[in-house]
Every structure is written in structure tokens, then in C-alpha cells.
Design a protein around this motif. Sequence first.
Motif, PDB file in Angstrom:
ATOM      1  N   PHE A 178     -12.248 -12.635 -29.073  1.00  0.00           N
ATOM      2  CA  PHE A 178     -13.244 -11.587 -28.882  1.00  0.00           C
ATOM      3  C   PHE A 178     -13.334 -10.685 -30.109  1.00  0.00           C
ATOM      4  O   PHE A 178     -14.432 -10.343 -30.562  1.00  0.00           O
ATOM      5  CB  PHE A 178     -12.893 -10.765 -27.636  1.00  0.00           C
ATOM      6  N   SER A 179     -12.207 -10.304 -30.670  1.00  0.00           N
ATOM      7  CA  SER A 179     -12.202  -9.438 -31.851  1.00  0.00           C
ATOM      8  C   SER A 179     -12.870 -10.113 -33.045  1.00  0.00           C
ATOM      9  O   SER A 179     -13.659  -9.480 -33.756  1.00  0.00           O
ATOM     10  CB  SER A 179     -10.775  -9.060 -32.233  1.00  0.00           C
ATOM     11  N   THR A 180     -12.562 -11.370 -33.252  1.00  0.00           N
ATOM     12  CA  THR A 180     -13.158 -12.099 -34.369  1.00  0.00           C
ATOM     13  C   THR A 180     -14.665 -12.191 -34.220  1.00  0.00           C
ATOM     14  O   THR A 180     -15.411 -11.952 -35.172  1.00  0.00           O
ATOM     15  CB  THR A 180     -12.551 -13.506 -34.468  1.00  0.00           C
ATOM     16  N   VAL A 181     -15.120 -12.497 -33.033  1.00  0.00           N
ATOM     17  CA  VAL A 181     -16.561 -12.630 -32.800  1.00  0.00           C
ATOM     18  C   VAL A 181     -17.267 -11.285 -32.975  1.00  0.00           C
ATOM     19  O   VAL A 181     -18.311 -11.197 -33.621  1.00  0.00           O
ATOM     20  CB  VAL A 181     -16.830 -13.223 -31.404  1.00  0.00           C
ATOM     21  N   MET A 182     -16.692 -10.224 -32.428  1.00  0.00           N
ATOM     22  CA  MET A 182     -17.363  -8.926 -32.497  1.00  0.00           C
ATOM     23  C   MET A 182     -17.360  -8.332 -33.907  1.00  0.00           C
ATOM     24  O   MET A 182     -18.353  -7.751 -34.338  1.00  0.00           O
ATOM     25  CB  MET A 182     -16.708  -7.940 -31.528  1.00  0.00           C
ATOM     26  N   PHE A 183     -16.253  -8.448 -34.640  1.00  0.00           N
ATOM     27  CA  PHE A 183     -16.178  -7.809 -35.949  1.00  0.00           C
ATOM     28  C   PHE A 183     -16.731  -8.664 -37.078  1.00  0.00           C
ATOM     29  O   PHE A 183     -16.993  -8.161 -38.165  1.00  0.00           O
ATOM     30  CB  PHE A 183     -14.742  -7.386 -36.263  1.00  0.00           C
ATOM     31  N   SER A 184     -16.919  -9.946 -36.859  1.00  0.00           N
ATOM     32  CA  SER A 184     -17.462 -10.788 -37.916  1.00  0.00           C
ATOM     33  C   SER A 184     -18.973 -10.674 -38.019  1.00  0.00           C
ATOM     34  O   SER A 184     -19.547 -10.972 -39.049  1.00  0.00           O
ATOM     35  CB  SER A 184     -17.083 -12.251 -37.676  1.00  0.00           C
ATOM     36  N   GLY A 185     -19.627 -10.247 -36.947  1.00  0.00           N
ATOM     37  CA  GLY A 185     -21.077 -10.111 -36.960  1.00  0.00           C
ATOM     38  C   GLY A 185     -21.797 -11.411 -36.699  1.00  0.00           C
ATOM     39  O   GLY A 185     -23.003 -11.511 -36.906  1.00  0.00           O
ATOM     40  N   VAL A 186     -21.092 -12.417 -36.217  1.00  0.00           N
ATOM     41  CA  VAL A 186     -21.699 -13.725 -36.011  1.00  0.00           C
ATOM     42  C   VAL A 186     -22.765 -13.696 -34.910  1.00  0.00           C
ATOM     43  O   VAL A 186     -23.739 -14.439 -34.977  1.00  0.00           O
ATOM     44  CB  VAL A 186     -20.617 -14.789 -35.732  1.00  0.00           C
ATOM     45  N   LEU A 187     -22.621 -12.833 -33.921  1.00  0.00           N
ATOM     46  CA  LEU A 187     -23.593 -12.783 -32.833  1.00  0.00           C
ATOM     47  C   LEU A 187     -24.896 -12.110 -33.239  1.00  0.00           C
ATOM     48  O   LEU A 187     -25.953 -12.447 -32.734  1.00  0.00           O
ATOM     49  CB  LEU A 187     -22.999 -12.049 -31.622  1.00  0.00           C
ATOM     50  N   GLY A 188     -24.824 -11.150 -34.140  1.00  0.00           N
ATOM     51  CA  GLY A 188     -26.017 -10.411 -34.518  1.00  0.00           C
ATOM     52  C   GLY A 188     -26.591 -10.815 -35.854  1.00  0.00           C
ATOM     53  O   GLY A 188     -27.567 -10.234 -36.308  1.00  0.00           O
TER      54      GLY A 188
ATOM     55  N   VAL B  38     -25.344  -3.293 -32.489  1.00  0.00           N
ATOM     56  CA  VAL B  38     -24.014  -3.394 -31.897  1.00  0.00           C
ATOM     57  C   VAL B  38     -23.339  -4.706 -32.259  1.00  0.00           C
ATOM     58  O   VAL B  38     -22.151  -4.744 -32.535  1.00  0.00           O
ATOM     59  CB  VAL B  38     -24.099  -3.265 -30.356  1.00  0.00           C
ATOM     60  N   LEU B  39     -24.088  -5.785 -32.303  1.00  0.00           N
ATOM     61  CA  LEU B  39     -23.515  -7.105 -32.526  1.00  0.00           C
ATOM     62  C   LEU B  39     -23.475  -7.502 -33.994  1.00  0.00           C
ATOM     63  O   LEU B  39     -23.061  -8.599 -34.326  1.00  0.00           O
ATOM     64  CB  LEU B  39     -24.303  -8.147 -31.732  1.00  0.00           C
ATOM     65  N   GLY B  40     -23.909  -6.619 -34.883  1.00  0.00           N
ATOM     66  CA  GLY B  40     -23.932  -6.934 -36.306  1.00  0.00           C
ATOM     67  C   GLY B  40     -22.568  -6.922 -36.954  1.00  0.00           C
ATOM     68  O   GLY B  40     -22.372  -7.513 -38.004  1.00  0.00           O
ATOM     69  N   GLY B  41     -21.626  -6.229 -36.330  1.00  0.00           N
ATOM     70  CA  GLY B  41     -20.260  -6.220 -36.822  1.00  0.00           C
ATOM     71  C   GLY B  41     -20.082  -5.492 -38.137  1.00  0.00           C
ATOM     72  O   GLY B  41     -20.885  -4.655 -38.544  1.00  0.00           O
ATOM     73  N   ARG B  42     -19.008  -5.793 -38.807  1.00  0.00           N
ATOM     74  CA  ARG B  42     -18.643  -5.132 -40.063  1.00  0.00           C
ATOM     75  C   ARG B  42     -19.643  -5.393 -41.190  1.00  0.00           C
ATOM     76  O   ARG B  42     -19.953  -4.471 -41.952  1.00  0.00           O
ATOM     77  CB  ARG B  42     -17.239  -5.595 -40.471  1.00  0.00           C
TER      78      ARG B  42
ATOM     79  N   LYS C   6     -21.317  -2.364 -43.395  1.00  0.00           N
ATOM     80  CA  LYS C   6     -21.151  -2.271 -44.850  1.00  0.00           C
ATOM     81  C   LYS C   6     -22.502  -2.143 -45.542  1.00  0.00           C
ATOM     82  O   LYS C   6     -22.675  -1.323 -46.438  1.00  0.00           O
ATOM     83  CB  LYS C   6     -20.410  -3.491 -45.385  1.00  0.00           C
ATOM     84  N   LYS C   7     -23.465  -2.963 -45.125  1.00  0.00           N
ATOM     85  CA  LYS C   7     -24.801  -2.905 -45.730  1.00  0.00           C
ATOM     86  C   LYS C   7     -25.436  -1.543 -45.501  1.00  0.00           C
ATOM     87  O   LYS C   7     -26.071  -0.974 -46.396  1.00  0.00           O
ATOM     88  CB  LYS C   7     -25.694  -4.003 -45.151  1.00  0.00           C
ATOM     89  N   ARG C   8     -25.268  -1.016 -44.288  1.00  0.00           N
ATOM     90  CA  ARG C   8     -25.860   0.278 -43.964  1.00  0.00           C
ATOM     91  C   ARG C   8     -25.242   1.402 -44.799  1.00  0.00           C
ATOM     92  O   ARG C   8     -25.954   2.265 -45.316  1.00  0.00           O
ATOM     93  CB  ARG C   8     -25.691   0.570 -42.470  1.00  0.00           C
ATOM     94  N   VAL C   9     -23.927   1.390 -44.968  1.00  0.00           N
ATOM     95  CA  VAL C   9     -23.262   2.422 -45.756  1.00  0.00           C
ATOM     96  C   VAL C   9     -23.648   2.300 -47.231  1.00  0.00           C
ATOM     97  O   VAL C   9     -23.920   3.313 -47.894  1.00  0.00           O
ATOM     98  CB  VAL C   9     -21.730   2.341 -45.564  1.00  0.00           C
ATOM     99  N   GLU C  10     -23.697   1.084 -47.756  1.00  0.00           N
ATOM    100  CA  GLU C  10     -24.089   0.894 -49.157  1.00  0.00           C
ATOM    101  C   GLU C  10     -25.521   1.363 -49.395  1.00  0.00           C
ATOM    102  O   GLU C  10     -25.815   2.002 -50.408  1.00  0.00           O
ATOM    103  CB  GLU C  10     -23.926  -0.565 -49.547  1.00  0.00           C
ATOM    104  N   LYS C  11     -26.413   1.071 -48.463  1.00  0.00           N
ATOM    105  CA  LYS C  11     -27.806   1.510 -48.589  1.00  0.00           C
ATOM    106  C   LYS C  11     -27.877   3.035 -48.542  1.00  0.00           C
ATOM    107  O   LYS C  11     -28.595   3.658 -49.333  1.00  0.00           O
ATOM    108  CB  LYS C  11     -28.635   0.904 -47.457  1.00  0.00           C
TER     109      LYS C  11
END
Length: 90
Positions: A47-57, A63-67, A71-76
Motif C-alpha cells: 500500500f505504501s509503495t503504491v500510494m507514494f510512488s504515484g502510480v495510480l494517479g 491525492v493519488l499523484g504521490g511524491r 515534487k513537481k508542484r513545489v518546483e513550479k
Amino acid sequence: NQDEDGNVMDTDDVYDQVTGGTLGEFSFIVKYAVELLLSWFVWFPLFSTVMFSGVLGCGVLPVLGGRPRDKKRVEKDLAERGKDGVYASF
């Protein structure tokens, strides 16, 4: 699960058959240990791998975009603030 006579066995019968009935009233400890080990070493990492990798989004859903999405949002955001001469204080 069926026994050699073709009768359907429930979970308690399976535990008794596997342990040889030696646990008696303490078979709940084995059931609890199996459940605990599954949750720690199978479900939580999966569950942790799926949620934090962003594979679902695919990196774009909030919410499902993960890390990767975060990162993209903070860099932008930092790039936009950098244009104004104001930087975020992290």
C-alpha cells in the motif's frame, strides 16, 4: 478447502489439521500472528509503495499523484516565486 471425505473444512479445522491440534484453545494466537505478519510485511509495504510512488494517479491527480506530483508542484511554486525575487523559506 475439503478434507479427504469431501467435506468442506472451515478455517478452524485447517489450523487444527496444520498444527495437529496441539494448540488447543490458543489457536487464536497463530491466527493473530499470521494476520499481523501479513499486515506488516505484505499489505503495508504494498500500500505504501503504491500510494507514494504515484502510480495510480500518473503524477497528476491530487491525492493519488504521490511524491512525484508533490515534487513537481513545489518546483513550479519555487520557480514562480523566484521570478518575483521572493523565495520560499523551507
